[in-house]
Design a protein around this motif. Structure first.
Motif, mmCIF file in Angstrom:
data_model
loop_
_atom_site.group_PDB
_atom_site.id
_atom_site.type_symbol
_atom_site.label_atom_id
_atom_site.label_comp_id
_atom_site.label_asym_id
_atom_site.label_seq_id
_atom_site.Cartn_x
_atom_site.Cartn_y
_atom_site.Cartn_z
ATOM 1 N N MET A 244 0.837 -1.190 0.000
ATOM 2 C CA MET A 244 0.000 0.000 0.000
ATOM 3 C C MET A 244 0.874 1.243 0.000
ATOM 4 N N ALA A 245 0.448 2.209 -0.777
ATOM 5 C CA ALA A 245 1.134 3.500 -0.824
ATOM 6 C C ALA A 245 0.472 4.448 0.175
ATOM 7 N N GLU A 246 1.193 5.497 0.538
ATOM 8 C CA GLU A 246 0.636 6.551 1.370
ATOM 9 C C GLU A 246 0.832 7.871 0.661
ATOM 10 N N GLY A 247 -0.033 8.820 0.963
ATOM 11 C CA GLY A 247 0.083 10.117 0.328
ATOM 12 C C GLY A 247 -0.835 11.135 0.966
ATOM 13 N N THR A 248 -0.922 12.294 0.316
ATOM 14 C CA THR A 248 -1.714 13.415 0.796
ATOM 15 C C THR A 248 -2.741 13.785 -0.261
ATOM 16 N N VAL A 249 -3.966 14.028 0.184
ATOM 17 C CA VAL A 249 -5.018 14.438 -0.740
ATOM 18 C C VAL A 249 -4.679 15.833 -1.257
ATOM 19 N N LYS A 250 -4.532 15.948 -2.559
ATOM 20 C CA LYS A 250 -4.222 17.237 -3.180
ATOM 21 C C LYS A 250 -5.499 18.058 -3.305
ATOM 22 N N SER A 251 -6.554 17.440 -3.790
ATOM 23 C CA SER A 251 -7.856 18.098 -3.899
ATOM 24 C C SER A 251 -8.925 17.024 -4.022
ATOM 25 N N PHE A 252 -10.137 17.365 -3.599
ATOM 26 C CA PHE A 252 -11.270 16.447 -3.730
ATOM 27 C C PHE A 252 -12.540 17.272 -3.812
ATOM 28 N N ASN A 253 -13.309 17.088 -4.877
ATOM 29 C CA ASN A 253 -14.573 17.781 -5.069
ATOM 30 C C ASN A 253 -15.687 16.832 -4.643
ATOM 31 N N SER A 254 -16.273 17.083 -3.476
ATOM 32 C CA SER A 254 -17.288 16.166 -2.952
ATOM 33 C C SER A 254 -18.577 16.218 -3.768
ATOM 34 N N GLU A 255 -18.839 17.321 -4.458
ATOM 35 C CA GLU A 255 -20.033 17.402 -5.309
ATOM 36 C C GLU A 255 -19.900 16.520 -6.542
ATOM 37 N N LYS A 256 -18.699 16.481 -7.108
ATOM 38 C CA LYS A 256 -18.465 15.663 -8.299
ATOM 39 C C LYS A 256 -18.015 14.249 -7.946
ATOM 40 N N GLY A 257 -17.462 14.053 -6.741
ATOM 41 C CA GLY A 257 -17.099 12.721 -6.279
ATOM 42 C C GLY A 257 -15.734 12.230 -6.713
ATOM 43 N N TYR A 258 -14.831 13.147 -7.025
ATOM 44 C CA TYR A 258 -13.485 12.709 -7.391
ATOM 45 C C TYR A 258 -12.452 13.768 -7.030
ATOM 46 N N GLY A 259 -11.178 13.344 -7.073
ATOM 47 C CA GLY A 259 -10.099 14.254 -6.753
ATOM 48 C C GLY A 259 -8.754 13.628 -7.077
ATOM 49 N N TRP A 260 -7.692 14.151 -6.419
ATOM 50 C CA TRP A 260 -6.317 13.729 -6.699
ATOM 51 C C TRP A 260 -5.544 13.531 -5.411
ATOM 52 N N ASN B 114 -17.705 3.853 6.023
ATOM 53 C CA ASN B 114 -19.162 3.781 6.064
ATOM 54 C C ASN B 114 -19.730 5.185 6.003
ATOM 55 N N GLY B 115 -20.915 5.315 5.472
ATOM 56 C CA GLY B 115 -21.555 6.620 5.419
ATOM 57 C C GLY B 115 -21.081 7.451 4.239
ATOM 58 N N TYR B 116 -21.092 8.776 4.420
ATOM 59 C CA TYR B 116 -20.726 9.715 3.358
ATOM 60 C C TYR B 116 -19.237 9.598 3.033
ATOM 61 N N LYS B 117 -18.917 9.411 1.767
ATOM 62 C CA LYS B 117 -17.537 9.193 1.348
ATOM 63 C C LYS B 117 -16.971 10.468 0.737
ATOM 64 N N SER B 118 -16.035 11.072 1.447
ATOM 65 C CA SER B 118 -15.399 12.293 0.987
ATOM 66 C C SER B 118 -14.000 12.379 1.590
ATOM 67 N N LEU B 119 -13.156 13.200 0.984
ATOM 68 C CA LEU B 119 -11.804 13.445 1.480
ATOM 69 C C LEU B 119 -11.581 14.947 1.562
ATOM 70 N N ASP B 120 -10.666 15.363 2.439
ATOM 71 C CA ASP B 120 -10.327 16.769 2.583
ATOM 72 C C ASP B 120 -8.913 17.012 2.069
ATOM 73 N N ALA B 121 -8.706 18.158 1.432
ATOM 74 C CA ALA B 121 -7.375 18.523 0.964
ATOM 75 C C ALA B 121 -6.409 18.540 2.150
ATOM 76 N N GLY B 122 -5.228 17.967 1.971
ATOM 77 C CA GLY B 122 -4.226 17.902 3.029
ATOM 78 C C GLY B 122 -4.337 16.676 3.912
ATOM 79 N N GLN B 123 -5.380 15.903 3.747
ATOM 80 C CA GLN B 123 -5.602 14.703 4.566
ATOM 81 C C GLN B 123 -4.639 13.592 4.139
ATOM 82 N N ARG B 124 -4.134 12.837 5.108
ATOM 83 C CA ARG B 124 -3.232 11.710 4.839
ATOM 84 C C ARG B 124 -4.058 10.449 4.609
ATOM 85 N N VAL B 125 -3.694 9.690 3.576
ATOM 86 C CA VAL B 125 -4.413 8.467 3.231
ATOM 87 C C VAL B 125 -3.434 7.371 2.814
#
Length: 90
Positions: A1-17, A59-70
């Motif tokens: 598994m790789a690790e990284g930082t969320v660069k951007s995520f548009n929760s309205e469109k459901g995708y990001g980087w 579980n529940g609403y699936k979204s990510l925040d910019a700067g979040q570690r994943v």
């Protein structure tokens, strides 16, 4: 598994980087250098990775925040690298 930082995520469109750890952009080479026969820089095998909300493991609403570690797996999608099995760290 790789690790990284969320660069951007548009929760309205459901995708990001996601930017994987250890990613350094390749050096820029001008068209003039290429014309003069200087070797091109080696391509960087890892760049920003596309992430779709369906890949988020929660579980529940699936979204990510910019700067979040994943953490995530990387698979080759139709248009380039794509994150799968995305889980939030910390």
């Amino acid at each position: 598994m790789a690790e990284g930082t969320v660069k951007s995520f548009n929760s309205e469109k459901g995708y990001g980087w996601i930017t994987p750890d250890g990613w350094n952009p390749p050096p820029h080479q001008s068209w003039w250098s290429r014309l003069r026969g200087k070797p091109a820089p080696a391509p960087d095998p890892v760049r920003d990775v596309f992430v779709h909300y369906s890949a988020i493991q929660t579980n529940g609403y699936k979204s990510l925040d910019a700067g979040q570690r994943v953490s995530f797996d990387i698979e080759q999608g139709a248009k380039g690298p794509q994150a799968t099995k995305v889980t939030q760290l910390g």
